[in-house]
Design an enzyme around this catalytic site. Sequence first.
Site, PDB file in Angstrom:
ATOM      1  N   MET A  11       0.737  -1.173  -0.018  1.00 50.81           N
ATOM      2  CA  MET A  11      -0.034  -0.092   0.016  1.00 50.81           C
ATOM      3  C   MET A  11       0.856   1.179  -0.095  1.00 50.81           C
ATOM      4  O   MET A  11       0.160   2.281   0.170  1.00 50.81           O
ATOM      5  CB  MET A  11      -1.006   0.008   1.147  1.00 50.81           C
ATOM      6  CG  MET A  11      -1.844  -1.081   1.024  1.00 50.81           C
ATOM      7  SD  MET A  11      -3.121  -1.062   2.497  1.00 50.81           S
ATOM      8  CE  MET A  11      -2.110  -1.701   3.892  1.00 50.81           C
ATOM      9  N   HIS A 405       7.056  -6.044  -8.652  1.00 52.58           N
ATOM     10  CA  HIS A 405       6.694  -5.135  -9.421  1.00 52.58           C
ATOM     11  C   HIS A 405       7.037  -5.210 -10.961  1.00 52.58           C
ATOM     12  O   HIS A 405       7.656  -4.289 -11.623  1.00 52.58           O
ATOM     13  CB  HIS A 405       7.678  -3.614  -9.149  1.00 52.58           C
ATOM     14  CG  HIS A 405       7.276  -3.206  -7.785  1.00 52.58           C
ATOM     15  ND1 HIS A 405       7.928  -2.289  -6.805  1.00 52.58           N
ATOM     16  CD2 HIS A 405       6.192  -3.349  -6.904  1.00 52.58           C
ATOM     17  CE1 HIS A 405       7.512  -1.991  -5.967  1.00 52.58           C
ATOM     18  NE2 HIS A 405       6.439  -2.657  -5.641  1.00 52.58           N
TER      19      HIS A 405
END
Length: 473
Positions: A11, A405
Amino acid sequence: MLGGSSGANYMIYVRGSREDYDDWANQGNEGWNWDNVLHYFKKSERMIDPAILNGETAQNHNTNGYLGVTRPDWKEKTEPLYEAFKENGHRILSDIHGDQQVGYYYPTFTFDNHIRQSTANAFLSPIRDRPNLFVLKNTLARKVIFDDKKAIGVEVLLPGGKVSEVFANKEVILSAGTINSPQLLMLSGIGPAAHLEENNIDVLLASPNVGENLQDHACVLLIVAGKRNIVSAVQNLAGFVHLDSFPSPVVAGHVALDRKQTYPDYQAVLFVEPAASLTASIICATVVGLEYSICNEISYAIQDRESLIVAMTLLKPDSKGKIELKNKDPLEKVKIYSGFYSNKNDLEQHARSVEDFSTIVNTTYFKSVGSELVNVNLEACKNFTYGTHDYWKCYALNMVSTLWHPVGTCAMGPEGVGVVDERLRVRGVTGLRVSDASIMPAITRGNTNAPTIMIAEKTADMIKLDHGISIEV
């Protein structure tokens, strides 16, 4: 999962550096420079932190978007760390989203009112009753349907096992992510011709860069053992009691090895932990998946000591991997070649980054609590002197993991280079776009959730404009 990885990430809300997007534009992608994309970062954001909204970076934020962004107040536990980084020659930034984008900062997160702001919660929930929105859950997209070279629909596998076809009135948009979007294109006959043929897939369009250009943030775990304080171990229970908040205080830094540089080389995310940290065990064994012998060394070293769990991330790797099909079965997982350290310069840079960070233990505060880096006694590195550059190269090579990622496998770029153009339309066909992290031509310097949401916001405006619908500027 609705919302994709935004429903399972850490987050942290980071946009990346100005240089990232100016580089995208310089690669031939008009309209993707920093000054343009900033509008879309702001459009999605609902910043809640009063200090930011009343500070010098307020003009870079918005309070009316769907995505709640806030910042916990952990200063009581983290302020000595910021003082140490300042002593060590680093800037301390109130907000990483200002003009200055190198330094240690107080991180912002995509949660609001004790609720994770996944894209499903933030964007879909408020509009779930719109008559033009329909979501097929637990449904797998198998391939794109074409009429000649015009995309007209999608073949899907429904929960009961039935294969059905869904047709588009205007265009098809793939948002399956960096792993699955290139898989869908290849299953649909768009990709490297030889690879499609060896998997018995008819070639609709030879597009050699589909699945190529895979980039990811290589991450190495460091543990800093600090003050002996076995009583603090009881604080581990807070993570179970307060399930509606972040489990640990966090300090973050974007650091340039050359302190005069305006963009960072590495990211350090520090989790501030009590003795016998449960977070350390979870991150070691589950998140980054290290060997149990390593995790046991870490657990033993911090069983009675407070600690910092540090994720050391190489922000701008030169190494690239790729995605390939195993076969033509849509249910079969693809082959993922991470490519980590395939460019030797990345290993050098990552080792230098670890060395640079490790000097923090020589500052006044860290010395006062007896801090030291935990030696995890890597068998592969036993012939190197601990703490030398060659040792840290060996350490990085044996400790590296993904930060989850992945980007770039359907990268936008000019004709002959890009899988998609600057408006994210798949080159060589009509009626088909890709809008997710796979379109990034180069990875951003920071967590990729916020940039991916920005891409979606910008895509929405481009679709409207391409179909004659006016947009708000």
